[in-house]
Scaffold this active site. Structure first.
Site, PDB file in Angstrom:
ATOM      1  CB  CYS A  43      38.821  44.020  52.833  1.00 12.11           C
ATOM      2  SG  CYS A  43      38.221  45.143  54.074  1.00 12.11           S
ATOM      3  CB  SER A  44      42.647  40.358  50.551  1.00  9.80           C
ATOM      4  OG  SER A  44      43.710  40.223  51.484  1.00  9.80           O
ATOM      5  NE  ARG A  45      39.071  34.250  50.940  1.00 11.91           N
ATOM      6  CZ  ARG A  45      38.006  34.961  50.583  1.00 11.91           C
ATOM      7  NH1 ARG A  45      37.802  36.165  51.093  1.00 11.91           N
ATOM      8  NH2 ARG A  45      37.116  34.479  49.734  1.00 11.91           N
TER       9      ARG A  45
ATOM     10  CG  HIS B 129      35.082  37.225  55.971  1.00 10.90           C
ATOM     11  ND1 HIS B 129      35.905  36.161  55.738  1.00 10.90           N
ATOM     12  CD2 HIS B 129      34.853  37.771  54.736  1.00 10.90           C
ATOM     13  CE1 HIS B 129      36.169  36.056  54.448  1.00 10.90           C
ATOM     14  NE2 HIS B 129      35.542  37.040  53.818  1.00 10.90           N
TER      15      HIS B 129
ATOM     16  CD  GLU C   6      37.945  34.957  58.312  1.00 10.98           C
ATOM     17  OE1 GLU C   6      36.809  34.621  57.947  1.00 10.98           O
ATOM     18  OE2 GLU C   6      38.658  35.761  57.706  1.00 10.98           O
TER      19      GLU C   6
HETATM   20  N1  LIG Z   1      36.580  40.371  52.959  1.00 10.79           N
HETATM   21  C1  LIG Z   1      35.639  40.049  52.088  1.00 10.79           C
HETATM   22  O1  LIG Z   1      34.483  39.844  52.425  1.00 10.79           O
HETATM   23  C2  LIG Z   1      35.986  39.950  50.644  1.00 10.79           C
HETATM   24  C3  LIG Z   1      35.029  40.322  49.697  1.00 10.79           C
HETATM   25  C4  LIG Z   1      35.372  40.203  48.360  1.00 10.79           C
HETATM   26  C5  LIG Z   1      36.626  39.750  47.998  1.00 10.79           C
HETATM   27  N2  LIG Z   1      37.521  39.408  48.942  1.00 10.79           N
HETATM   28  C6  LIG Z   1      38.862  38.952  48.563  1.00 10.79           C
HETATM   29  O2  LIG Z   1      39.412  39.946  47.697  1.00 10.79           O
HETATM   30  C7  LIG Z   1      40.095  39.290  46.634  1.00 10.79           C
HETATM   31  C8  LIG Z   1      40.179  40.206  45.449  1.00 10.79           C
HETATM   32  O3  LIG Z   1      38.920  40.340  44.817  1.00 10.79           O
HETATM   33  P1  LIG Z   1      38.785  41.090  43.413  1.00 10.79           P
HETATM   34  O4  LIG Z   1      37.404  40.907  42.951  1.00 10.79           O
HETATM   35  O5  LIG Z   1      39.341  42.463  43.497  1.00 10.79           O
HETATM   36  O6  LIG Z   1      39.775  40.180  42.551  1.00 10.79           O
HETATM   37  P2  LIG Z   1      40.663  40.578  41.295  1.00 10.79           P
HETATM   38  O7  LIG Z   1      41.090  39.293  40.707  1.00 10.79           O
HETATM   39  O8  LIG Z   1      39.927  41.567  40.462  1.00 10.79           O
HETATM   40  O9  LIG Z   1      41.919  41.331  41.949  1.00 10.79           O
HETATM   41  C9  LIG Z   1      42.987  40.678  42.553  1.00 10.79           C
HETATM   42  C10 LIG Z   1      44.257  41.396  42.153  1.00 10.79           C
HETATM   43  O10 LIG Z   1      45.339  40.874  42.919  1.00 10.79           O
HETATM   44  C11 LIG Z   1      46.468  40.870  42.068  1.00 10.79           C
HETATM   45  N3  LIG Z   1      47.505  39.988  42.585  1.00 10.79           N
HETATM   46  C12 LIG Z   1      47.549  38.643  42.530  1.00 10.79           C
HETATM   47  N4  LIG Z   1      48.691  38.199  43.090  1.00 10.79           N
HETATM   48  C13 LIG Z   1      49.366  39.296  43.522  1.00 10.79           C
HETATM   49  C14 LIG Z   1      50.602  39.498  44.183  1.00 10.79           C
HETATM   50  N5  LIG Z   1      51.406  38.473  44.495  1.00 10.79           N
HETATM   51  N6  LIG Z   1      50.980  40.771  44.462  1.00 10.79           N
HETATM   52  C15 LIG Z   1      50.196  41.805  44.137  1.00 10.79           C
HETATM   53  N7  LIG Z   1      49.007  41.680  43.506  1.00 10.79           N
HETATM   54  C16 LIG Z   1      48.604  40.434  43.205  1.00 10.79           C
HETATM   55  C17 LIG Z   1      45.915  40.430  40.731  1.00 10.79           C
HETATM   56  O11 LIG Z   1      46.798  40.737  39.671  1.00 10.79           O
HETATM   57  C18 LIG Z   1      44.621  41.208  40.673  1.00 10.79           C
HETATM   58  O12 LIG Z   1      44.773  42.467  40.054  1.00 10.79           O
HETATM   59  C19 LIG Z   1      39.283  38.008  46.418  1.00 10.79           C
HETATM   60  O13 LIG Z   1      40.053  36.988  45.819  1.00 10.79           O
HETATM   61  C20 LIG Z   1      38.853  37.632  47.820  1.00 10.79           C
HETATM   62  O14 LIG Z   1      39.782  36.757  48.390  1.00 10.79           O
HETATM   63  C21 LIG Z   1      37.218  39.485  50.259  1.00 10.79           C
HETATM   64  O1  LIG Z   2      35.547  36.320  48.517  1.00  6.10           O
HETATM   65  C1  LIG Z   2      34.480  36.795  48.879  1.00  6.10           C
HETATM   66  O2  LIG Z   2      33.530  36.965  48.101  1.00  6.10           O
HETATM   67  C2  LIG Z   2      34.294  37.254  50.300  1.00  6.10           C
HETATM   68  O3  LIG Z   2      35.273  36.890  51.147  1.00  6.10           O
HETATM   69  C3  LIG Z   2      32.925  37.099  50.842  1.00  6.10           C
HETATM   70  O4  LIG Z   2      32.158  38.049  50.233  1.00  6.10           O
END
Ligand SMILES: NC(=O)c1ccc[n+]([C@@H]2O[C@H](COP(=O)([O-])OP(=O)(O)OC[C@H]3O[C@@H](n4cnc5c(N)ncnc54)[C@H](O)[C@@H]3O)[C@@H](O)[C@H]2O)c1
Ligand SMILES: O=C(O)[C@H](O)CO
Length: 410
Positions: A273-275, A322, A304
């Site tokens: 659910c990241s990218r 997504h 995507e």
């Molecule tokens: N699918 C979706 O709709 C959706 C929704 C929200 C967020 N996201 C994605 O989730 C990501 C994370 O969101 P968050 O709010 O938890 O961010 P965050 O910054 O709180 O957490 C990201 C974590 O990843 C860690 N990290 C960075 N590089 C790394 C690596 N090489 N190896 C291991 N860990 C590593 C960081 O240290 C950090 O703890 C966002 O950047 C976004 O891309 C996707």
């Molecule tokens: O990074 C984000 O916020 C998501 O991918 C969409 O909510």
């Protein structure tokens, strides 16, 4: 030459022109902007992903700020167009901002906002849903029912994985990864192993594993355990369910590839659910093909809106478009935070000190603080004090919000 773009206009006589490249949920974000003398223009074009040319046409010759989407390519070209139009603010309606060239924005003096925090639990819940759907083969079973194939209970029908007592692995234990970890440990009594570049104090401080473990033991159950892994490979080798939650950058591009898939358990569940580009999707399709008991739950994809050839045919993949942050409260909150990021910069407000605590901006019954909730390049821009938001002073807040002073100083 870009074609004319259809827009909806709010508060036409507003002094500041703010554009949203998409209609966003709720109306609070519009009211917050129009109340502060903004003319809000919302792009209502039917096409899902706007091109750079479309957005340049939207920006036009005078634009103070833009709220954009993660599907758009915010780089040199768009920031230079926004700068030319007199703009100073941009916010992604997303926490992830890998679609934004922050250095280019900074070069043009444009603030870049994102929307952390408000989507943490919603996104973690979708990751948990995908974990369960994949482990218990829910989508396959649903399709089987709808196809009229069910002829009665069978001992071997859609047998999946039990989560209780298994190990959940989290890669990227930030806001969302930590929330997901807690759900899986506290909800399904899984043991935890996590990998992050940094120690997750958020997770280690709040995860009540010791107390929970004692509670389980007192009730005659196996206590849960947890540890931080020294390497990502340790997580991949040990965990039964692995969920990916890092940001997307150079260090996480294709983090999961052929070699790393090969060290995972044959019956593991992998959730993303990241990218999309965090996984090499071609390698994943091949791995799913040769390992039918390996299952994935994917919310995001490498190209995507497309899936790599073969993925759609894989019964051992659960795929959704997504939607991880798609709860009404979260999406309205994201719109609010994005609008306030732009408004704050236009009005010269300071930046909120803690972007992880954005609740004061989301309370519909009170006036939001006079600040940008989260600007990722605030320090680089050098236009904000190091200590970020200044303590509310009576004059300052009265000036902006009149009678609502008491709400803010409480
Ligand atoms: N699918 C979706 O709709 C959706 C929704 C929200 C967020 N996201 C994605 O989730 C990501 C994370 O969101 P968050 O709010 O938890 O961010 P965050 O910054 O709180 O957490 C990201 C974590 O990843 C860690 N990290 C960075 N590089 C790394 C690596 N090489 N190896 C291991 N860990 C590593 C960081 O240290 C950090 O703890 C966002 O950047 C976004 O891309 C996707
Ligand atoms: O990074 C984000 O916020 C998501 O991918 C969409 O909510």
């Amino acid at each position: 030459m870009a074609t004319p773009i259809s827009i909806e206009v709010w508060n036409p006589s507003g002094k500041y022109r703010v554009i949203s490249t998409k209609p966003m949920p709720g109306t609070r974000w519009i009211k917050l902007l129009t109340d502060q003398d903004c003319r809000v223009e919302i792009c209502t074009e039917k096409k899902t992903i706007l091109s750079v040319e479309d957005i340049i046409a939207l920006i036009g010759t005078k634009c103070d700020g833009v709220i954009g989407q993660l599907t758009e390519d915010w780089g040199e070209v768009l920031f230079s167009a926004l700068k030319k139009a007199g703009g100073t603010a941009f916010s992604n309606m997303a926490v992830g901002y890998n679609n934004v060239d922050v250095d280019a924005a900074t070069k043009y003096g444009i603030a870049v906002g994102n929307t952390p925090g408000v989507l943490t639990e919603t996104t973690a819940e979708l990751a948990a849903s995908l974990s369960l759907s994949a482990a218990r083969r829910i989508v396959e079973a649903d399709q089987f029912m709808r196809a009229g194939l069910y002829e009665g209970w069978l001992p071997n029908l859609f047998v999946g994985n039990l989560l209780k007592g298994q190990t959940v692995g989290v890669i990227g234990a930030g806001r969302i990864g930590s929330a997901y970890a807690r759900m899986m440990v506290e909800g399904f009594k899984m043991n935890l192993i996590y990998y992050d570049l940094y120690q997750s104090t958020r997770l280690e401080k709040y995860l009540p594993i010791i107390a929970y473990g004692q509670f389980l033991k007192a009730n005659g159950e196996q206590p849960v355990t947890w540890k931080r892994a020294a390497t990502m490979e340790d997580v991949l080798r040990e965990a039964d369910v692995i969920s990916l939650h890092p940001i997307l950058d150079k260090t996480t591009y294709h983090l999961i590839n052929k070699e790393r898939l090969a060290i995972m358990k044959k019956e593991a569940v992998l959730v993303n659910c990241s990218r999309g580009p965090v996984i090499n999707e071609v390698d994943l399709v091949e791995h799913l093909r040769v390992n039918p008991m390996f299952r994935v739950g994917l919310d995001v994809f490498e190209d995507e809106p497309y899936m790599k050839p073969g993925l759609a045919e894989m019964k051992n993949a659960v795929v959704v478009p997504h939607i991880a942050s798609a709860s009404k409260w979260t999406r309205e909150g994201m719109a609010t935070l994005a609008a306030l990021n732009v408004l704050g910069k236009i009005k010269g407000y300071p930046v909120w000190a803690n972007p992880n605590q954005v609740e004061p901006f989301l309370d519909e019954n009170s006036v939001p603080p006079p600040a940008s909730p989260s600007l990722v390049n605030a320090k680089k821009l050098g236009t904000f004090p190091d200590s970020l938001i200044r303590p509310p002073s009576a004059d300052f807040i009265c000036d902006i919000y009149g009678t609502n002073l008491a709400l803010i100083t409480n």
